[in-house]
Write a protein that holds these residues in place. Structure first.
Motif, PDB file in Angstrom:
ATOM      1  N   LEU A 268       0.732  -1.301   0.013  1.00 48.93           N
ATOM      2  CA  LEU A 268       0.060   0.147  -0.201  1.00 48.93           C
ATOM      3  C   LEU A 268       0.910   1.141  -0.094  1.00 48.93           C
ATOM      4  N   GLU A 269       0.563   2.194  -0.862  1.00 48.52           N
ATOM      5  CA  GLU A 269       1.416   3.410  -0.735  1.00 48.52           C
ATOM      6  C   GLU A 269       0.947   4.454   0.095  1.00 48.52           C
ATOM      7  N   ARG A 270      -0.210   4.383   0.706  1.00 48.04           N
ATOM      8  CA  ARG A 270      -0.830   5.574   1.329  1.00 48.04           C
ATOM      9  C   ARG A 270      -0.380   5.090   3.057  1.00 48.04           C
ATOM     10  N   PRO A 271      -0.323   5.920   3.906  1.00 35.28           N
ATOM     11  CA  PRO A 271       0.182   5.507   5.110  1.00 35.28           C
ATOM     12  C   PRO A 271      -1.012   4.912   5.822  1.00 35.28           C
ATOM     13  N   MET A 272      -0.841   3.956   6.801  1.00 35.93           N
ATOM     14  CA  MET A 272      -1.631   3.146   7.339  1.00 35.93           C
ATOM     15  C   MET A 272      -2.019   3.665   8.815  1.00 35.93           C
ATOM     16  N   ASP A 273      -3.228   3.435   9.211  1.00 41.38           N
ATOM     17  CA  ASP A 273      -3.765   3.873  10.671  1.00 41.38           C
ATOM     18  C   ASP A 273      -3.141   2.833  11.487  1.00 41.38           C
ATOM     19  N   GLY A 274      -2.271   3.103  12.440  1.00 41.86           N
ATOM     20  CA  GLY A 274      -1.754   2.104  13.294  1.00 41.86           C
ATOM     21  C   GLY A 274      -2.516   1.383  14.150  1.00 41.86           C
ATOM     22  N   THR A 275      -3.716   2.098  14.622  1.00 43.60           N
ATOM     23  CA  THR A 275      -4.559   1.165  15.498  1.00 43.60           C
ATOM     24  C   THR A 275      -5.393   0.302  14.804  1.00 43.60           C
ATOM     25  N   LYS A 276      -5.883   0.624  13.444  1.00 45.99           N
ATOM     26  CA  LYS A 276      -6.720  -0.298  12.676  1.00 45.99           C
ATOM     27  C   LYS A 276      -5.625  -1.333  12.316  1.00 45.99           C
ATOM     28  N   PHE A 277      -4.569  -1.194  11.842  1.00 46.42           N
ATOM     29  CA  PHE A 277      -3.686  -2.103  11.325  1.00 46.42           C
ATOM     30  C   PHE A 277      -3.284  -3.313  12.420  1.00 46.42           C
ATOM     31  N   THR A 278      -3.028  -2.685  13.540  1.00 49.17           N
ATOM     32  CA  THR A 278      -2.880  -3.857  14.720  1.00 49.17           C
ATOM     33  C   THR A 278      -4.126  -4.595  15.153  1.00 49.17           C
ATOM     34  N   ALA A 279      -5.146  -3.914  14.976  1.00 54.11           N
ATOM     35  CA  ALA A 279      -6.436  -4.677  15.363  1.00 54.11           C
ATOM     36  C   ALA A 279      -6.529  -5.610  14.343  1.00 54.11           C
TER      37      ALA A 279
END
Length: 356
Positions: A268-279
């Motif tokens: 993915l070229e766009r930054p990730m939401d850390g909380t969403k990703f971890t969940a």
């Protein structure tokens, strides 16, 4: 470096050359002290002239290495070996655990994450799989364990390359890469691989997960397994026929060698939401951890200067913020999941839904 003793788990199907490699470690003059834990001494056939002392189940070799068998519990064997350590004078430079030719290396690797005493003194360095270039295709077709060993590895040693043609080698390597896009493949004859390519790899060291290249998971144009996507300038309608012209009655996996295990690459070229990703990752491993053998990734977290690096072994996950992104570095997220019967579309959708 930590003062923990690195552990290498050595896997490989029967006849792949593990015994030859272990014999080299126990007898060659390499100047290091290794402890080798095997399933059966008999298989290794230790040369009695080279044994200088035996203490219960532990044979000491004249090159300073020791060899012992796993009878029962691996944790107990490792603890026993660690008792040989003297303060300030380590008994060994590393421990090598040989798994049986029929075993899934997963539980062996997990031992080094779950037992607190073992974890305090040792650290899993890598899982190295030996494969026999001449027979591996048939083994992969008929054995779930052989596929798991390849899929699980940090490094694959393709042994007995002198017994096959260059074209056969290329075909074997293509298939190994589809099963495991993360592990570098080293060719060898008679297990003559330099020991530094087996030991001290840091395959489980988060700080060393620096480059995960999803392109690697997609073989080059014209190669078997190449996936056409929007990046390769192909008309999307020209590849449908490729998937349907194999008659699956030919043997266990048909001529196509479609394995149930494969590596799936996400980016993915766009930054990730850390909380969403971890969940998402926690949920994924909770629900499908049995089928996910290995996963590794480098994630660009929104609002964070450092990269998030993670890896998983079945359901055991570790992750940490590692070094900062460089000023001119391409910031992007990528991950590879290696597992059985994974739903690629669902994984891709879940991963992309974590965008910030």
């Amino acid at each position: 470096m930590s003062d923990k003793i690195p552990v290498t788990v050595l896997t490989g199907y029967l006849g792949a050359g593990k015994t030859t490699l272990l014999n080299r470690i126990l007898t060659e003059d390499h100047g290091k002290r290794y402890a080798v834990i095997v399933n059966e001494f008999g298989e290794i056939g230790i040369d009695n002239d080279l044994v200088v002392g035996a203490d219960e189940d532990v044979f000491e070799m004249n090159n300073g290495c020791v060899c012992c068998t796993v009878r029962g519990d691996l944790i107990r064997v490792v603890a026993g070996l660690m008792k040989r350590q003297r303060p300030g004078k380590p008994a060994f430079d590393a421990i090598i655990v040989e798994t049986t030719g029929l075993a899934d290396p997963g539980p062996v690797a997990q031992t080094f994450f779950v037992d607190e005493d073992v974890k305090a003194k040792t650290q899993l360095d890598s899982v190295t799989a030996l494969v026999d270039a001449k027979h591996v295709m048939a083994r992969l077709d008929d054995s779930k364990e052989a596929r798991e060993q390849v899929a699980f590895a940090d490094r694959i040693i393709l042994n007995k390359t002198d017994l096959v043609t260059e074209a056969e080698l290329a075909e074997v390597e293509r298939r190994l890469r589809r099963l495991n896009p993360l592990a570098p493949i080293t060719r060898a004859e008679r297990a003559n691989v330099p020991l530094d390519q087996v030991l001290g790899l840091g395959g489980f060291d988060l700080g060393r997960i620096l480059d995960i290249n999803p392109e690697f998971a997609n073989p080059a144009h014209g190669e078997d397994g190449h996936v056409h996507d929007e990046h390769c300038g192909h008309d999307h309608h020209d590849h449908d026929h490729a998937h349907h012209d194999h008659d699956h009655a030919h043997g266990a996996r048909g001529h196509a060698h479609e394995d149930d295990i494969k590596g799936i690459s996400l980016s993915l070229e766009r930054p990730m939401d850390g909380t969403k990703f971890t969940a998402w990752l926690d949920r994924l491993l909770g629900e499908q951890g049995q089928n996910i053998l290995r996963a590794k990734g480098i994630i660009d977290v929104n609002g964070e200067d450092r990269r998030l690096v993670f890896q998983a072994v079945h359901m055991i996950l570790e992750g940490d913020l590692q070094k900062p992104w460089g000023a001119n570095e391409r910031r992007w997220s990528r991950a590879v999941f290696i597992g059985r019967d994974l739903d690629e579309a669902a994984l891709k959708a879940g991963f992309e839904a974590c965008a910030a």
